[in-house]
Motif scaffolding. Structure first.
Motif, mmCIF file in Angstrom:
data_model
loop_
_atom_site.group_PDB
_atom_site.id
_atom_site.type_symbol
_atom_site.label_atom_id
_atom_site.label_comp_id
_atom_site.label_asym_id
_atom_site.label_seq_id
_atom_site.Cartn_x
_atom_site.Cartn_y
_atom_site.Cartn_z
ATOM 1 N N ALA A 111 0.834 -1.202 0.000
ATOM 2 C CA ALA A 111 0.000 0.000 0.000
ATOM 3 C C ALA A 111 0.871 1.255 0.000
ATOM 4 O O ALA A 111 1.812 1.360 0.788
ATOM 5 C CB ALA A 111 -0.907 -0.006 1.226
ATOM 6 N N PRO A 112 0.572 2.227 -0.866
ATOM 7 C CA PRO A 112 1.324 3.493 -0.850
ATOM 8 C C PRO A 112 0.946 4.341 0.362
ATOM 9 O O PRO A 112 -0.147 4.203 0.925
ATOM 10 C CB PRO A 112 0.890 4.172 -2.163
ATOM 11 C CG PRO A 112 -0.463 3.607 -2.447
ATOM 12 C CD PRO A 112 -0.445 2.190 -1.929
ATOM 13 N N ILE A 113 1.841 5.235 0.724
ATOM 14 C CA ILE A 113 1.601 6.078 1.895
ATOM 15 C C ILE A 113 0.394 6.988 1.686
ATOM 16 O O ILE A 113 -0.383 7.244 2.614
ATOM 17 C CB ILE A 113 2.863 6.898 2.215
ATOM 18 C CG1 ILE A 113 4.018 5.964 2.610
ATOM 19 C CG2 ILE A 113 2.594 7.900 3.335
ATOM 20 C CD1 ILE A 113 3.774 5.179 3.868
ATOM 21 N N TRP A 114 0.202 7.494 0.449
ATOM 22 C CA TRP A 114 -0.885 8.439 0.214
ATOM 23 C C TRP A 114 -2.263 7.816 0.463
ATOM 24 O O TRP A 114 -3.226 8.529 0.731
ATOM 25 C CB TRP A 114 -0.827 9.015 -1.199
ATOM 26 C CG TRP A 114 -0.882 8.010 -2.320
ATOM 27 C CD1 TRP A 114 0.165 7.499 -3.018
ATOM 28 C CD2 TRP A 114 -2.075 7.402 -2.868
ATOM 29 N NE1 TRP A 114 -0.275 6.608 -3.974
ATOM 30 C CE2 TRP A 114 -1.633 6.538 -3.905
ATOM 31 C CE3 TRP A 114 -3.434 7.503 -2.605
ATOM 32 C CZ2 TRP A 114 -2.538 5.771 -4.664
ATOM 33 C CZ3 TRP A 114 -4.325 6.740 -3.352
ATOM 34 C CH2 TRP A 114 -3.870 5.906 -4.373
ATOM 35 N N LEU A 115 -2.347 6.481 0.406
ATOM 36 C CA LEU A 115 -3.632 5.842 0.675
ATOM 37 C C LEU A 115 -4.047 6.045 2.128
ATOM 38 O O LEU A 115 -5.240 6.151 2.434
ATOM 39 C CB LEU A 115 -3.544 4.352 0.345
ATOM 40 C CG LEU A 115 -4.867 3.576 0.324
ATOM 41 C CD1 LEU A 115 -5.813 4.162 -0.703
ATOM 42 C CD2 LEU A 115 -4.609 2.098 0.013
ATOM 43 N N ALA A 116 -3.058 6.133 3.032
ATOM 44 C CA ALA A 116 -3.373 6.413 4.438
ATOM 45 C C ALA A 116 -3.943 7.819 4.589
ATOM 46 O O ALA A 116 -4.824 8.055 5.429
ATOM 47 C CB ALA A 116 -2.118 6.251 5.290
ATOM 48 N N LEU A 117 -3.471 8.764 3.775
ATOM 49 C CA LEU A 117 -4.023 10.123 3.818
ATOM 50 C C LEU A 117 -5.480 10.127 3.359
ATOM 51 O O LEU A 117 -6.306 10.850 3.918
ATOM 52 C CB LEU A 117 -3.176 11.051 2.939
ATOM 53 C CG LEU A 117 -1.701 11.184 3.331
ATOM 54 C CD1 LEU A 117 -0.974 12.100 2.355
ATOM 55 C CD2 LEU A 117 -1.573 11.716 4.756
ATOM 56 N N VAL A 118 -5.784 9.323 2.349
ATOM 57 C CA VAL A 118 -7.175 9.203 1.900
ATOM 58 C C VAL A 118 -8.039 8.637 3.022
ATOM 59 O O VAL A 118 -9.160 9.117 3.284
ATOM 60 C CB VAL A 118 -7.255 8.308 0.643
ATOM 61 C CG1 VAL A 118 -8.712 8.042 0.262
ATOM 62 C CG2 VAL A 118 -6.517 8.948 -0.521
ATOM 63 N N LEU A 119 -7.524 7.628 3.711
ATOM 64 C CA LEU A 119 -8.268 6.997 4.804
ATOM 65 C C LEU A 119 -8.525 7.994 5.932
ATOM 66 O O LEU A 119 -9.658 8.134 6.409
ATOM 67 C CB LEU A 119 -7.487 5.787 5.320
ATOM 68 C CG LEU A 119 -8.215 4.835 6.257
ATOM 69 C CD1 LEU A 119 -9.278 4.060 5.499
ATOM 70 C CD2 LEU A 119 -7.225 3.866 6.904
ATOM 71 N N LEU A 120 -7.477 8.713 6.351
ATOM 72 C CA LEU A 120 -7.624 9.673 7.443
ATOM 73 C C LEU A 120 -8.528 10.836 7.046
ATOM 74 O O LEU A 120 -9.357 11.294 7.845
ATOM 75 C CB LEU A 120 -6.240 10.186 7.863
ATOM 76 C CG LEU A 120 -5.311 9.158 8.518
ATOM 77 C CD1 LEU A 120 -3.930 9.771 8.756
ATOM 78 C CD2 LEU A 120 -5.904 8.646 9.822
ATOM 79 N N GLY A 121 -8.365 11.312 5.805
ATOM 80 C CA GLY A 121 -9.208 12.410 5.346
ATOM 81 C C GLY A 121 -10.679 12.015 5.284
ATOM 82 O O GLY A 121 -11.567 12.810 5.623
ATOM 83 N N SER A 122 -10.945 10.774 4.875
ATOM 84 C CA SER A 122 -12.332 10.299 4.810
ATOM 85 C C SER A 122 -12.943 10.203 6.200
ATOM 86 O O SER A 122 -14.072 10.658 6.434
ATOM 87 C CB SER A 122 -12.378 8.939 4.118
ATOM 88 O OG SER A 122 -11.829 9.012 2.817
ATOM 89 N N TYR A 123 -12.186 9.611 7.148
ATOM 90 C CA TYR A 123 -12.682 9.523 8.518
ATOM 91 C C TYR A 123 -12.934 10.908 9.098
ATOM 92 O O TYR A 123 -13.959 11.163 9.743
ATOM 93 C CB TYR A 123 -11.672 8.777 9.384
ATOM 94 C CG TYR A 123 -11.884 7.283 9.434
ATOM 95 C CD1 TYR A 123 -13.089 6.744 9.871
ATOM 96 C CD2 TYR A 123 -10.872 6.411 9.059
ATOM 97 C CE1 TYR A 123 -13.288 5.374 9.921
ATOM 98 C CE2 TYR A 123 -11.054 5.029 9.098
ATOM 99 C CZ TYR A 123 -12.263 4.520 9.530
ATOM 100 O OH TYR A 123 -12.462 3.161 9.571
#
Length: 337
Positions: free
Chosen positions: A218-230
């Motif tokens: 998993a790329p790091i930017w996917l974690a930003l998508v997850l946190l931004g969505s939450y």
């Protein structure tokens, strides 16, 4: 006067258009093998683009649409010819012609396939008088009821409880339908890529390879998508009575990110199992069973999130490249001498 090269290009394009029409015919009337035939529809268009350029590829799509009206009808021929054969075939053909890497090819293919899905959903209503989204939802409800009857017969739970739970899942599907569409487009793009990798190299046209599934991380930017969505859901998701488009977008992004993390977690599990089970088939079977299990669905995304920062594979790779004690002693003795 028409040059010989142009005549040859036209003749080959017409022949490949005829092959495409034949594949469309088989895909429409073969119930079992139809799906596998459908994903080969764009391949002749790719061949035309690789051999003669984009202009002849577009001509092939136009001829295919015209010829396929004879047995599919005008509306279905236009929808299938333009969306499946045209958009996907041209996108992959241009990508192969320009030697895009495999990840770019699959990514662009996903976007184009999602666009083709939207065109089909948007045009099916006005042209055919049907609402495909409503039909999909109705089919899901009927499937839920049939599945509840099967589970009730096995004594798992009462039919009423199962129907309520599965219909609630259908309600969730209405919210995250765009994310499901994108995930379906990615899956279809992967199937198209696999068929392309299977056919075109045998015709001496190179197709780039994706990294091994065991190496997907998993790329790091996917974690930003997850946190931004939450964060968006927590901050803006208080009122459930009004339509909140930012929250709907966040819910779709969250659903897609969780699905992606599930895939990356399965890839890591497959990598680890291969270290202990030498049979890739057995490791893949165990990975599939765990991935579709409710426990795996809950744990694997969390594992993938941790792996995006810790790099578990790097630990195993370093351990494999570290020399053994015997080799170290031999090297020390040689250095001493």
């Amino acid at each position: 006067m028409v040059q010989g090269g142009s005549v040859r290009s036209l003749a080959e394009s017409a022949l490949l258009a005829a092959i495409t029409v034949l594949l469309m015919f088989l895909g429409a009337f073969l119930p079992l093998a139809g799906f596998f035939v459908v994903i080969t529809w764009p391949v002749p268009v790719m061949l035309v683009i690789l051999r003669h350029g984009v202009r002849y590829g577009l001509m092939t799509v136009a001829v295919t649409v015209v010829l396929s009206t004879m047995f599919l009808g005008i509306i279905q021929a236009v929808l299938a010819g333009i969306t499946i054969v045209g958009l996907i075939g041209v996108a992959y053909g241009v990508g192969l012609l320009r030697r895009w890497p495999a990840s770019t090819l699959v990514g662009v293919g996903t976007g184009v396939i999602a666009l083709s899905f939207l065109m089909t959903l948007g045009l099916a209503g006005p042209l055919m008088g049907i609402d495909l989204v409503e039909q999909i939802q109705a089919t899901a409800v009927r499937s839920a009821e049939m599945m509840a009857e099967v589970y009730a017969g096995a004594g798992v739970a009462t039919p009423e409880d199962l129907v309520a739970e599965l219909e609630a899942a259908v309600g969730i599907m209405e919210t995250v339908f765009p994310a499901m569409l994108m995930m379906s487009a990615f899956l279809y793009s992967m199937w198209t890529f696999g068929v392309t990798r299977l056919i075109l190299p045998r015709l001496n046209y190179p197709v780039p390879a994706l990294p091994s599934f065991a190496r997907w991380r998993a790329p790091i930017w996917l974690a930003l998508v997850l946190l931004g969505s939450y964060g968006t859901i927590i901050v803006l998701g208080g009122d459930a009575d009004t339509v909140n488009y930012p929250v709907m977008l966040a819910e779709n992004a969250l659903f897609a990110a969780n699905g992606a993390y599930l895939v990356f977690g399965a890839a890591l599990l497959f990598f680890v199992l291969q270290r202990f089970i030498r049979s890739p088939l057995a490791a893949g079977g165990i990975t599939a069973l765990i991935t579709i299990n409710p426990i795996g669905v809950s744990i694997l995304p969390l594992v993938a999130i941790l792996d995006s920062g810790l790099d578990v594979r790097g630990f195993f790779d370093k351990r494999d490249t570290k020399p053994s004690n015997v080799e170290t002693e031999d090297r020390n003795e040689e250095d001493f001498k």
